[in-house]
Every structure is written in structure tokens, then in C-alpha cells.
Enzyme design. Structure first.
Site, PDB file in Angstrom:
ATOM      1  N   GLU A  88      12.101  13.510  -2.491  1.00  0.00           N
ATOM      2  CA  GLU A  88      11.234  12.864  -3.244  1.00  0.00           C
ATOM      3  C   GLU A  88      10.206  14.139  -3.542  1.00  0.00           C
ATOM      4  O   GLU A  88       9.286  14.056  -4.329  1.00  0.00           O
ATOM      5  CB  GLU A  88      10.289  11.892  -2.841  1.00  0.00           C
ATOM      6  CG  GLU A  88       9.668  11.796  -1.518  1.00  0.00           C
ATOM      7  CD  GLU A  88       8.949  10.667  -1.163  1.00  0.00           C
ATOM      8  OE1 GLU A  88       8.177  10.440  -1.933  1.00  0.00           O
ATOM      9  OE2 GLU A  88       9.291  10.144  -0.042  1.00  0.00           O
ATOM     10  N   CYS A 120      11.069   7.945   0.668  1.00  0.00           N
ATOM     11  CA  CYS A 120      11.239   8.323   2.104  1.00  0.00           C
ATOM     12  C   CYS A 120      12.615   7.801   2.423  1.00  0.00           C
ATOM     13  O   CYS A 120      13.248   8.187   3.601  1.00  0.00           O
ATOM     14  CB  CYS A 120      10.235   7.818   3.254  1.00  0.00           C
ATOM     15  SG  CYS A 120       8.559   8.562   2.756  1.00  0.00           S
ATOM     16  N   HIS A 250      11.087   5.689  10.469  1.00  0.00           N
ATOM     17  CA  HIS A 250      10.581   6.516   9.644  1.00  0.00           C
ATOM     18  C   HIS A 250       9.160   6.605  10.097  1.00  0.00           C
ATOM     19  O   HIS A 250       8.338   5.870  10.496  1.00  0.00           O
ATOM     20  CB  HIS A 250      10.615   5.917   8.268  1.00  0.00           C
ATOM     21  CG  HIS A 250       9.756   6.669   7.300  1.00  0.00           C
ATOM     22  ND1 HIS A 250       9.577   7.991   7.204  1.00  0.00           N
ATOM     23  CD2 HIS A 250       8.573   6.384   6.573  1.00  0.00           C
ATOM     24  CE1 HIS A 250       8.875   8.490   6.322  1.00  0.00           C
ATOM     25  NE2 HIS A 250       8.148   7.188   5.791  1.00  0.00           N
TER      26      HIS A 250
HETATM   27  N1  CAA Z   1     -11.268   8.335  17.829  1.00  0.00           N
HETATM   28  C1  CAA Z   1     -10.127   7.644  17.661  1.00  0.00           C
HETATM   29  N2  CAA Z   1      -9.941   6.861  16.738  1.00  0.00           N
HETATM   30  C2  CAA Z   1     -10.337   6.840  15.568  1.00  0.00           C
HETATM   31  C3  CAA Z   1     -11.682   8.009  15.226  1.00  0.00           C
HETATM   32  C4  CAA Z   1     -12.061   8.546  16.472  1.00  0.00           C
HETATM   33  N3  CAA Z   1     -13.224   9.383  16.373  1.00  0.00           N
HETATM   34  N4  CAA Z   1     -12.114   7.613  14.133  1.00  0.00           N
HETATM   35  C5  CAA Z   1     -11.305   6.759  13.532  1.00  0.00           C
HETATM   36  N5  CAA Z   1     -10.299   6.366  14.459  1.00  0.00           N
HETATM   37  C6  CAA Z   1      -9.101   5.356  14.151  1.00  0.00           C
HETATM   38  C7  CAA Z   1      -9.499   4.250  13.569  1.00  0.00           C
HETATM   39  O1  CAA Z   1     -10.153   3.107  14.262  1.00  0.00           O
HETATM   40  C8  CAA Z   1      -8.172   3.912  12.813  1.00  0.00           C
HETATM   41  O2  CAA Z   1      -7.518   3.355  13.699  1.00  0.00           O
HETATM   42  P1  CAA Z   1      -6.801   1.749  13.609  1.00  0.00           P
HETATM   43  O3  CAA Z   1      -5.990   1.858  12.351  1.00  0.00           O
HETATM   44  O4  CAA Z   1      -5.949   1.584  14.743  1.00  0.00           O
HETATM   45  O5  CAA Z   1      -7.997   1.044  13.539  1.00  0.00           O
HETATM   46  C9  CAA Z   1      -7.596   5.278  12.426  1.00  0.00           C
HETATM   47  O6  CAA Z   1      -8.146   6.100  13.182  1.00  0.00           O
HETATM   48  C10 CAA Z   1      -7.623   5.533  11.074  1.00  0.00           C
HETATM   49  O7  CAA Z   1      -8.791   5.444  10.673  1.00  0.00           O
HETATM   50  P2  CAA Z   1      -9.350   4.890   9.120  1.00  0.00           P
HETATM   51  O8  CAA Z   1      -8.504   3.643   8.887  1.00  0.00           O
HETATM   52  O9  CAA Z   1     -10.844   4.765   9.055  1.00  0.00           O
HETATM   53  O10 CAA Z   1      -8.714   6.098   8.176  1.00  0.00           O
HETATM   54  P3  CAA Z   1      -8.669   6.007   6.715  1.00  0.00           P
HETATM   55  O11 CAA Z   1      -9.251   5.171   5.926  1.00  0.00           O
HETATM   56  O12 CAA Z   1      -8.974   7.786   6.680  1.00  0.00           O
HETATM   57  O13 CAA Z   1      -6.975   6.220   6.475  1.00  0.00           O
HETATM   58  C11 CAA Z   1      -4.756   6.802   6.848  1.00  0.00           C
HETATM   59  C12 CAA Z   1      -6.249   7.107   6.976  1.00  0.00           C
HETATM   60  C13 CAA Z   1      -4.331   5.439   7.598  1.00  0.00           C
HETATM   61  C14 CAA Z   1      -4.094   7.779   6.907  1.00  0.00           C
HETATM   62  C15 CAA Z   1      -4.778   6.125   5.099  1.00  0.00           C
HETATM   63  O14 CAA Z   1      -4.885   7.432   4.279  1.00  0.00           O
HETATM   64  C16 CAA Z   1      -3.157   5.835   4.879  1.00  0.00           C
HETATM   65  O15 CAA Z   1      -2.996   4.658   5.306  1.00  0.00           O
HETATM   66  N6  CAA Z   1      -2.518   6.852   4.315  1.00  0.00           N
HETATM   67  C17 CAA Z   1      -1.204   6.627   3.836  1.00  0.00           C
HETATM   68  C18 CAA Z   1      -0.398   5.708   4.650  1.00  0.00           C
HETATM   69  C19 CAA Z   1       1.323   6.143   4.392  1.00  0.00           C
HETATM   70  O16 CAA Z   1       1.614   7.318   4.670  1.00  0.00           O
HETATM   71  N7  CAA Z   1       1.743   5.145   3.709  1.00  0.00           N
HETATM   72  C20 CAA Z   1       2.974   5.507   3.010  1.00  0.00           C
HETATM   73  C21 CAA Z   1       4.056   5.044   4.081  1.00  0.00           C
HETATM   74  S1  CAA Z   1       5.838   5.158   3.722  1.00  0.00           S
HETATM   75  C22 CAA Z   1       5.975   6.929   3.519  1.00  0.00           C
HETATM   76  O17 CAA Z   1       5.864   7.751   4.291  1.00  0.00           O
HETATM   77  C23 CAA Z   1       5.845   6.988   1.981  1.00  0.00           C
HETATM   78  C24 CAA Z   1       7.039   7.112   1.338  1.00  0.00           C
HETATM   79  O18 CAA Z   1       8.128   6.134   1.360  1.00  0.00           O
HETATM   80  C25 CAA Z   1       7.377   8.230   0.445  1.00  0.00           C
END
Ligand code: CAA
Length: 376
Positions: A88, A120, A250
């Protein structure tokens, strides 16, 4: 009267991998973004992301992976009848990435050359097409060179930024009536699921993807559950999963995989301890390399598969769950071949990990500034 299966045994006879020359520890990105490093390290399960230097990109990654797969293969370029690149990170809306790679390799002539796009999932689709080309008897005795290659970058400050990465996996796909593939046999039957969705997409002309993180997680979990359900069929989940030495996914980031595994385990009625054992014994160990290179989109699953196969006893079985936003998913099953125990492709990863340069937050900012200036 007994019948003899006339179909060839089809699968992977060589693998090559390639990672770029820079790495950013997630603790450095956390510093830059004012986040607790624990969020990236434990919340997402990522340690480092692989990044391309200014003179590297998807063509260099794909070509190096292909050269490495070809170098440890018994055939040569004249024996390749198909080159397909799943990506991609395409460079052009018309010219396939395979043309750039074939040019670098010196591959031309009686060869089908094309690019496959489905987020992906593109690398897996290329691999399935190559395997079916062999099964159909359409290859004329030639081999297919399949490459999954991507550079995954989000806009700076995007929540997806800690999940960036890059890498390529090249696989040579052959069929034989007399020999099993050296690396892994690919079962002809696989289990697909698709639903049109906007969970992650990149409009034409935009440099970075748009992603609805929570929705993409829902789609990913649903895809995994549907594909695994088809594969389990009439068996119990416990019996079916016991067949597998490893279950590869993946890997957008390791926590996403864990969430999908726990979701599926619950849907299949596994006890909490069974779900936790499944993840820790058969899934988590396959993501060791992913944790240190980040999301390489089409290549992510095949990096996990290459890691799982390395050191595996011949005859052991693995499953591979492919997911591409949009969305399409497919579960493949494979059987380790005679070369898996030795796993010579581990050299590629060890070489690239050993020679890559670790950069700090300031150099990352500089790199992103430069990369954005180059593509502006
Ligand atoms: N210590 C430990 N853990 C902590 C923490 C700390 N200090 N602070 C936060 N966390 C944890 C949170 O509790 C959370 O865990 P859970 O999900 O288990 O509750 C985790 O860290 C992430 O925290 P947030 O949800 O608050 O993070 P965010 O809002 O910044 O989101 C992300 C980050 C999850 C990466 C989000 O941006 C996301 O979902 N991104 C994209 C996902 C993705 O890649 N999708 C595509 C999938 S398929 C693909 O690859 C694409 C394709 O086909 C091309």
C-alpha cells in the site's frame, strides 16, 4: 477404487526479509509527544519502530528481500514466471511496484508482473494467487516471486504515529508432485471474510492514511472471529487450536492482536486461562520481530510467519490470519518444511537489526521534516 490426488504440493521454497537502516525506540517518541513510555511499551506492546533513511524506500526494501530469497534458492532468475508485489506504498497509480523491483533485479521476458492492493492484505492475496497459479498447473514449471513490502508512516502527532514501521518479505512459491516445499506447504483451502468499511484508508493525493482506530479494531476482531470460525468448522475450538504450533496475525501493534485473540477466545467459549495460554504460548512469541520493527502493513503478518517457522520441526502446523482495512481478511494454514528447523532467513533479520542505527527524538523530528519536505 482409490484415487490419487494429482495436485502438486504447493508452498514456500525460500524466504528473504529486509528491514530499513534506522530504528527509533518508542521511549524516544514518548519523550517527544509528552506521553508516558509505558503507554507505547505496555499499552501498545511496541518497543522500536523501523524507519527508512532518506535514500531508502519501499523499492529498496522489496528488492533486498527478493535478492535474499533468490540467493538462498536453488533456482535462478530464468526460473521465475511471475512477480507480484503486495503493497500500500505504491509509487504510481498505474505502473506497478513490481516493475521497479523487476528492473532492479534484472527480471524481464516471459514473466507476469503486477502489483496487488488491498491495504495490509495485499501480500497475502499475491501469495494466494501465486499458489493457485501453481495448483492450476498454469505456471509451466516456473516459480513465483511474491513480495510484501511497505513503509508505514502516519502524520506527525497522529495517534497512529507510535505504530509506524517498515519492512519487506519476499517468498518464492513453487509446486511439485514429488517434493514438499522446503520452507512450508500452503494448504489449498483457506477461509476468507470481507465487509466494505472505511476503517483505514488513504484518499488519492493524500500522503498519510486516515484511520478510525476503534472501528478498525472492531473490524479486525470480527474478521478474525469469522475466519477462525470457518476454519474450526465442526470441531471444538480447543481441538482445532491444539493442532497448531503457532497462530500468527497481521500485527498493526501487538496489543491489537491480543485484543482480537481474547475476543475470539471468548466467542469460542474458552476459559480465561485457556485464552491466556493460547495468547502467551502460540501467538505472542510470533511477534518478537514485529515489536522491533513496528507495523510493516502487508509485510507484518509474513514477518510473524517467518519468525514462527524459524526453528520449527518439519510437519508442525501454523495458521496465519491476514487483515486488510477496507476490509478483507483470510486465514491460511501452513505446514513447516524440512528447512524450517534451520531457518536460514533469521540471518536477514539479525543482520538488519545489528547494523541499523538507533536515532533519538531530535533526529526523528529532523528525519520527518526532511521526508515531508522531499514529498511536498
Ligand atoms: N502504561 C501502560 N499502558 C498505558 C499507559 C501507561 N502509562 N497509558 C495508556 N496505556 C494504555 C491504554 O490503557 C490503552 O490500553 P487498552 O487499549 O488496553 O485500554 C493503550 O495504552 C492505548 O491507549 P489509548 O487508547 O489511550 O491510545 P490512543 O487513543 O492514543 O490510541 C492507538 C492509540 C490505539 C494506536 C490508536 O491510534 C489506533 O487505534 N490506531 C490505529 C490502529 C490501526 O493500526 N488500525 C489499522 C489496523 S489494520 C492495518 O494495519 C491497516 C491496514 O490494513 C493498512
Amino acid at each position: 477404487m482409490s484415487t490419487i490426488d494429482p495436485r502438486p504440493s504447493v508452498g514456500i521454497t525460500s524466504i528473504g526479509l529486509s528491514l530499513p537502516s534506522l530504528a527509533l525506540p518508542l521511549s524516544e517518541l514518548a519523550k517527544l509527544r509528552g506521553e508516558d513510555p509505558g503507554k507505547y511499551l505496555y499499552g501498545l506492546g511496541c518497543c522500536e519502530m523501523a524507519l527508512c533513511a532518506g535514500d531508502e524506500g519501499v523499492v529498496e526494501l522489496a528488492t533486498t528481500a527478493a535478492e535474499r530469497a533468490l540467493a538462498r534458492w536453488s533456482g535462478d532468475l530464468q526460473d521465475i514466471g511471475l512477480i507480484a508485489v503486495g503493497t500500500e506504498s505504491a509509487l504510481d497509480m498505474s505502473r506497478p511496484l513490481s516493475a521497479w523491483v523487476a528492473d532492479r533485479l534484472g527480471l524481464r521476458g516471459a514473466v507476469r508482473s503486477y502489483e496487488v492492493k488491498h491495504a495490509c492484505y495485499g501480500g497475502t492475496l499475491a501469495l494466494k494467487q501465486a499458489a493457485e497459479w501453481q495448483l492450476a498447473g498454469a505456471s509451466g514449471g516456473k516459480a513465483a516471486l511474491v513480495i510484501a513490502a511497505d513503509v508505514a508512516l502516519y502524520a506527525p502527532l497522529d495517534p497512529g504515529e507510535p505504530t509506524q514501521g517498515a519492512g519487506a518479505v519476499a517468498m518464492i512459491i513453487e509446486g511439485s508432485l514429488t517434493q514438499r516445499p522446503a520452507v512450508a506447504t500452503i494448504d489449498p483451502t483457506s477461509h476468507a471474510w470481507s465487509e466494505p468499511a472505511f476503517d483505514f484508508w488513504r484518499p488519492v493525493g493524500e500522503e498519510f492514511p486516515r484511520v478510525d482506530g476503534p472501528f478498525s479494531l472492531d473490524c479486525y476482531k470480527r474478521g478474525a472471529e469469522h475466519c477462525l470460525t470457518q476454519w474450526i468448522g465442526e470441531r471444538t475450538a480447543v481441538d482445532a487450536l491444539a493442532e497448531l504450533e503457532a497462530l500468527c496475525f497481521h500485527v498493526p501493534f501487538p496489543k491489537m492482536v491480543k485484543k482480537a485473540v481474547l475476543h475470539c477466545a471468548e466467542a469460542f467459549g474458552l476459559e480465561e486461562s485457556e485464552a491466556s495460554d493460547l495468547f502467551s504460548q502460540k501467538v505472542d512469541p510470533t511477534m518478537d520481530w514485529n515489536r522491533h520493527c513496528g507495523n510493516a502493513y502487508t509485510a507484518s503478518l509474513w514477518i510473524a510467519v517467518a519468525s514462527a517457522l524459524a526453528g520449527m520441526t518439519e510437519g508442525c502446523r501454523i495458521a496465519a490470519f491476514s487483515y486488510g482495512s477496507g476490509f478483507g481478511a483470510e486465514l491460511l494454514t501452513l505446514t513447516a518444511g524440512s528447512q524450517a528447523a534451520e531457518g536460514p532467513w533469521v540471518d536477514d533479520i539479525e543482520t538488519d537489526f545489528a547494523r541499523r542505527q538507533t536515532i533519538d527524538a531530535a533526529n526523528y523530528e529532523l528525519l520527518r521534516g526532511l521526508q515531508m519536505a522531499q514529498t511536498a
